[in-house]
Design a protein around this motif. Structure first.
Motif, PDB file in Angstrom:
ATOM      1  N   ASP A   1      -1.951 -38.185  26.459  1.00  0.00           N
ATOM      2  CA  ASP A   1      -0.678 -38.323  25.755  1.00  0.00           C
ATOM      3  C   ASP A   1       0.471 -37.686  26.533  1.00  0.00           C
ATOM      4  O   ASP A   1       1.597 -38.221  26.572  1.00  0.00           O
ATOM      5  CB  ASP A   1      -0.774 -37.728  24.355  1.00  0.00           C
ATOM      6  N   VAL A   2       0.195 -36.555  27.199  1.00  0.00           N
ATOM      7  CA  VAL A   2       1.232 -35.886  27.993  1.00  0.00           C
ATOM      8  C   VAL A   2       1.569 -36.720  29.228  1.00  0.00           C
ATOM      9  O   VAL A   2       2.734 -36.838  29.616  1.00  0.00           O
ATOM     10  CB  VAL A   2       0.777 -34.471  28.405  1.00  0.00           C
ATOM     11  N   MET A   3       0.547 -37.317  29.835  1.00  0.00           N
ATOM     12  CA  MET A   3       0.792 -38.204  30.967  1.00  0.00           C
ATOM     13  C   MET A   3       1.725 -39.348  30.546  1.00  0.00           C
ATOM     14  O   MET A   3       2.636 -39.732  31.297  1.00  0.00           O
ATOM     15  CB  MET A   3      -0.522 -38.774  31.497  1.00  0.00           C
ATOM     16  N   GLY A   4       1.502 -39.871  29.346  1.00  0.00           N
ATOM     17  CA  GLY A   4       2.362 -40.934  28.847  1.00  0.00           C
ATOM     18  C   GLY A   4       3.803 -40.471  28.710  1.00  0.00           C
ATOM     19  O   GLY A   4       4.742 -41.213  29.045  1.00  0.00           O
TER      20      GLY A   4
ATOM     21  N   ASP B   1       1.178 -25.378  44.934  1.00  0.00           N
ATOM     22  CA  ASP B   1       0.078 -24.484  45.309  1.00  0.00           C
ATOM     23  C   ASP B   1       0.383 -23.022  44.966  1.00  0.00           C
ATOM     24  O   ASP B   1       0.162 -22.116  45.777  1.00  0.00           O
ATOM     25  CB  ASP B   1      -0.255 -24.616  46.802  1.00  0.00           C
ATOM     26  N   ASN B   2       0.904 -22.809  43.787  1.00  0.00           N
ATOM     27  CA  ASN B   2       1.121 -21.468  43.258  1.00  0.00           C
ATOM     28  C   ASN B   2       0.373 -21.325  41.932  1.00  0.00           C
ATOM     29  O   ASN B   2      -0.364 -22.228  41.528  1.00  0.00           O
ATOM     30  CB  ASN B   2       2.618 -21.185  43.098  1.00  0.00           C
ATOM     31  N   GLU B   3       0.551 -20.214  41.265  1.00  0.00           N
ATOM     32  CA  GLU B   3      -0.170 -19.942  40.014  1.00  0.00           C
ATOM     33  C   GLU B   3       0.822 -19.616  38.893  1.00  0.00           C
ATOM     34  O   GLU B   3       0.629 -18.704  38.109  1.00  0.00           O
ATOM     35  CB  GLU B   3      -1.140 -18.772  40.234  1.00  0.00           C
ATOM     36  N   MET B   4       1.877 -20.407  38.829  1.00  0.00           N
ATOM     37  CA  MET B   4       2.970 -20.103  37.908  1.00  0.00           C
ATOM     38  C   MET B   4       2.600 -20.336  36.450  1.00  0.00           C
ATOM     39  O   MET B   4       3.192 -19.715  35.569  1.00  0.00           O
ATOM     40  CB  MET B   4       4.194 -20.951  38.271  1.00  0.00           C
ATOM     41  N   THR B   5       1.678 -21.239  36.180  1.00  0.00           N
ATOM     42  CA  THR B   5       1.302 -21.681  34.844  1.00  0.00           C
ATOM     43  C   THR B   5       2.495 -22.348  34.150  1.00  0.00           C
ATOM     44  O   THR B   5       3.620 -22.365  34.670  1.00  0.00           O
ATOM     45  CB  THR B   5       0.771 -20.541  33.962  1.00  0.00           C
ATOM     46  N   SER B   6       2.244 -22.868  32.996  1.00  0.00           N
ATOM     47  CA  SER B   6       3.317 -23.517  32.227  1.00  0.00           C
ATOM     48  C   SER B   6       4.449 -22.551  31.904  1.00  0.00           C
ATOM     49  O   SER B   6       5.612 -22.945  31.800  1.00  0.00           O
ATOM     50  CB  SER B   6       2.752 -24.110  30.936  1.00  0.00           C
ATOM     51  N   LYS B   7       4.092 -21.282  31.734  1.00  0.00           N
ATOM     52  CA  LYS B   7       5.124 -20.298  31.398  1.00  0.00           C
ATOM     53  C   LYS B   7       6.138 -20.177  32.529  1.00  0.00           C
ATOM     54  O   LYS B   7       7.355 -20.152  32.294  1.00  0.00           O
ATOM     55  CB  LYS B   7       4.474 -18.932  31.117  1.00  0.00           C
TER      56      LYS B   7
ATOM     57  N   GLY C   1      -6.573 -31.560  30.211  1.00  0.00           N
ATOM     58  CA  GLY C   1      -5.371 -30.997  29.602  1.00  0.00           C
ATOM     59  C   GLY C   1      -5.536 -29.593  29.074  1.00  0.00           C
ATOM     60  O   GLY C   1      -4.912 -29.218  28.073  1.00  0.00           O
ATOM     61  N   ASP C   2      -6.372 -28.789  29.749  1.00  0.00           N
ATOM     62  CA  ASP C   2      -6.663 -27.458  29.224  1.00  0.00           C
ATOM     63  C   ASP C   2      -5.970 -26.328  29.992  1.00  0.00           C
ATOM     64  O   ASP C   2      -6.331 -25.168  29.847  1.00  0.00           O
ATOM     65  CB  ASP C   2      -8.171 -27.220  29.233  1.00  0.00           C
TER      66      ASP C   2
ATOM     67  N   GLY D   1       0.338 -27.184  32.349  1.00  0.00           N
ATOM     68  CA  GLY D   1      -0.175 -28.047  31.297  1.00  0.00           C
ATOM     69  C   GLY D   1       0.947 -28.656  30.489  1.00  0.00           C
ATOM     70  O   GLY D   1       2.087 -28.781  30.949  1.00  0.00           O
ATOM     71  N   ALA D   2       0.625 -28.990  29.238  1.00  0.00           N
ATOM     72  CA  ALA D   2       1.555 -29.712  28.370  1.00  0.00           C
ATOM     73  C   ALA D   2       2.861 -28.954  28.150  1.00  0.00           C
ATOM     74  O   ALA D   2       3.941 -29.548  28.117  1.00  0.00           O
ATOM     75  CB  ALA D   2       0.883 -30.004  27.032  1.00  0.00           C
ATOM     76  N   ILE D   3       2.770 -27.634  28.011  1.00  0.00           N
ATOM     77  CA  ILE D   3       3.976 -26.842  27.742  1.00  0.00           C
ATOM     78  C   ILE D   3       4.971 -26.962  28.893  1.00  0.00           C
ATOM     79  O   ILE D   3       6.169 -27.197  28.688  1.00  0.00           O
ATOM     80  CB  ILE D   3       3.603 -25.364  27.494  1.00  0.00           C
ATOM     81  N   GLY D   4       4.467 -26.815  30.112  1.00  0.00           N
ATOM     82  CA  GLY D   4       5.342 -26.932  31.268  1.00  0.00           C
ATOM     83  C   GLY D   4       5.878 -28.334  31.439  1.00  0.00           C
ATOM     84  O   GLY D   4       7.047 -28.540  31.790  1.00  0.00           O
ATOM     85  N   ALA D   5       5.018 -29.333  31.215  1.00  0.00           N
ATOM     86  CA  ALA D   5       5.446 -30.729  31.346  1.00  0.00           C
ATOM     87  C   ALA D   5       6.592 -31.038  30.396  1.00  0.00           C
ATOM     88  O   ALA D   5       7.601 -31.659  30.786  1.00  0.00           O
ATOM     89  CB  ALA D   5       4.264 -31.659  31.076  1.00  0.00           C
ATOM     90  N   ARG D   6       6.450 -30.614  29.138  1.00  0.00           N
ATOM     91  CA  ARG D   6       7.485 -30.928  28.154  1.00  0.00           C
ATOM     92  C   ARG D   6       8.767 -30.137  28.406  1.00  0.00           C
ATOM     93  O   ARG D   6       9.869 -30.606  28.097  1.00  0.00           O
ATOM     94  CB  ARG D   6       6.941 -30.681  26.746  1.00  0.00           C
ATOM     95  N   ALA D   7       8.644 -28.962  29.012  1.00  0.00           N
ATOM     96  CA  ALA D   7       9.838 -28.198  29.379  1.00  0.00           C
ATOM     97  C   ALA D   7      10.629 -28.933  30.462  1.00  0.00           C
ATOM     98  O   ALA D   7      11.869 -28.982  30.429  1.00  0.00           O
ATOM     99  CB  ALA D   7       9.435 -26.805  29.870  1.00  0.00           C
ATOM    100  N   LEU D   8       9.908 -29.534  31.422  1.00  0.00           N
ATOM    101  CA  LEU D   8      10.580 -30.296  32.473  1.00  0.00           C
ATOM    102  C   LEU D   8      11.213 -31.565  31.917  1.00  0.00           C
ATOM    103  O   LEU D   8      12.331 -31.947  32.320  1.00  0.00           O
ATOM    104  CB  LEU D   8       9.586 -30.641  33.577  1.00  0.00           C
TER     105      LEU D   8
END
Length: 469
Positions: A409-412, A340-346, A432-433, A375-382
């Protein structure tokens, strides 16, 4: 020949599931306890303490049932000259009057608490009873104990006036032998409605405490002014050298938005050396407050294992300060909650990089970043921080990413990487936006620089004046 150890005293508990207890039920309960105690007595012999703990919680007792139990506890047990209550040091009396009318509820509380008149209680839990102002008087026998070290009054509907009564009991020192508060190691107030006035009364208790190891003051509707008072009292307490062995601190759902609270928390947290659990969820800290908290934690060198900074309006900059702390904490952190924050993928990238870049072998077991505009950027960083087969975060048991925005695709990729460690994703936005608004040319050099040493010194000097309670 080695002597066998004597079994510890037993704990008395009501049998069965949650429910109502009438007089007949109480008599059956006492009969069961009697047999348990007699069986134990055969093992430990005459003269030994048979029972040192009792739990009456999750049952709702009638006044008649309460009298049956109180009589059993107060009368000499079979074959002994002392009542059971003399050996009892822990009493869990939480949730014992649910569904009772006020008059009967007060009768039950008074009857049960008065049964402990001859006990040297160390641990008392009266949570989940609708106590109100009259209820504190009914519970006074169990509360007014110089032996008391641990107290929980959570979800009791305590008002400002009720908190004043509690503070009077805990800070009273008419006989000059020291007040109850000065000997306490644990104090919990949660989910009450005592407001700013209640915060003042908690501060009055806190200023008399010197040995606290576990503090919880959360969800009490303290507001900004009350939260400032609590932060100031906490700061003053630690600056005077009190409560040096503080291990657990829960200030969840206070409002520390004011700079004065940021500064008080900065100084107070910086003095903690034993802290391993910190909950500042929903405290309106925002990035500036997060910066001070993280820097203070680094300065304190505590072996923090649990950190919750959820719901604080943390953006990218605040996430970077959290990442700096993760990188510098020596891999001790086990639970990190930032939902519940606003960190974004960055922001999540910063945090993932902190885990990925550590040479200490992180002990992290749980990561929560639900609803953080990821989003996708944060997911792939994790995923990258986790490493193939989880080799870079080998202790991770669960990761929570619900309420963000990941395409199919990112969920996968997340499911393949984290498998059963990944929490429920029923609130995922499959469009995914989430990353669409991130500037492609964002430059880390534009980020706020770490706090210079000179600025830290100036800030510490400025915090020399605590808030006045």
């Amino acid at each position: 020949m080695a002597s066998s150890s004597v079994p510890s005293p037993i704990k008395l508990e009501p049998p069965g599931e949650r429910g109502f207890v009438e007089e007949g039920d109480a008599k059956e309960m006492v009969s069961l306890w009697t047999q348990q105690l007699l069986d134990h007595q055969k093992i430990v012999g005459d003269g030994a303490i048979l029972c040192d703990r009792i739990r009456l919680s999750d049952k709702s007792y009638t006044a008649e049932a309460a009298r049956v139990i109180a009589s059993f506890l107060k009368e000499p047990f079979e074959g002994t000259s002392a009542p059971l209550v003399r050996g009892i040091v822990e009493a869990d009396l939480s949730d014992i009057i649910a569904g009772r009318m006020t008059e009967e509820g007060l009768q039950v509380l008074q009857t049960v608490c008065d049964a402990f008149a001859d006990s040297e209680l160390v641990d008392v839990n009266l949570s989940d009873n609708a106590i109100g102002e009259q209820g504190i008087g009914a519970c006074k026998t169990a509360l007014d104990k110089k032996s008391l070290e641990r107290l929980a009054l959570c979800n009791n509907g305590l008002s400002q006036e009720t908190m004043a009564q509690v503070a009077d009991i805990l800070t009273n020192d008419e006989d000059g032998t020291g007040c109850i508060a000065s000997n306490m190691t644990k104090i919990h107030f949660y989910n009450n409605m005592s407001g700013e006035g209640g915060a003042k009364e908690f501060a009055r208790i806190l200023e008399r405490c010197t040995k606290l190891e576990d503090i919880r003051f959360s969800s009490t509707r303290a507001g900004k002014a009350g939260s400032d008072i609590v932060a100031s009292a906490f700061d003053a307490s630690l600056s005077e050298g009190h409560n040096p062995n503080l291990v657990k601190l829960d200030f969840c759902d206070n409002n520390f938005a004011n700079k004065a609270s940021h500064e008080a928390l900065f100084r107070a947290l910086g003095t903690t050396k034993s802290l391993n659990y910190l909950d500042l969820r929903d405290c309106d800290l925002e990035d500036d407050g997060i910066k001070k908290v993280c820097h203070a934690l680094f300065e304190s060198d505590s072996a923090l294992e649990h950190l919750d900074l959820s719901g604080n309006g943390v953006e990218k900059q605040g996430a970077k300060h959290i990442a700096d702390y993760i990188r510098d904490c020596g891999g001790k952190l086990k639970v990190l909650r930032l939902e519940d924050n606003e960190m974004t993928s960055k922001g999540v990238e910063y945090i993932a990089a902190a885990f990925h870049g550590s040479e200490d072998g992180h002990m992290i077991e749980e990561i929560q970043v639900n609803t953080c505009m990821v989003g996708a950027i944060g997911a792939r960083a994790l995923i990258d921080a986790f490493g193939p087969g989880g080799k870079d975060l080998p202790n991770l048991k669960s990761i929570f990413l619900n309420g963000n925005s990941f395409a199919e695709d990112v969920m996968g990729e997340l499911e393949a990487a984290f498998d059963d460690r990944l929490g429920e994703m029923d609130d995922n936005d499959s469009d995914g936006d989430a990353d669409d608004d991130l500037s492609e040319d964002e430059d880390d050099d534009e980020d706020e620089a770490p706090i210079p040493d000179a600025e830290v010194d100036d800030l510490a000097d400025a915090m020399g004046k605590s808030l006045v309670v």
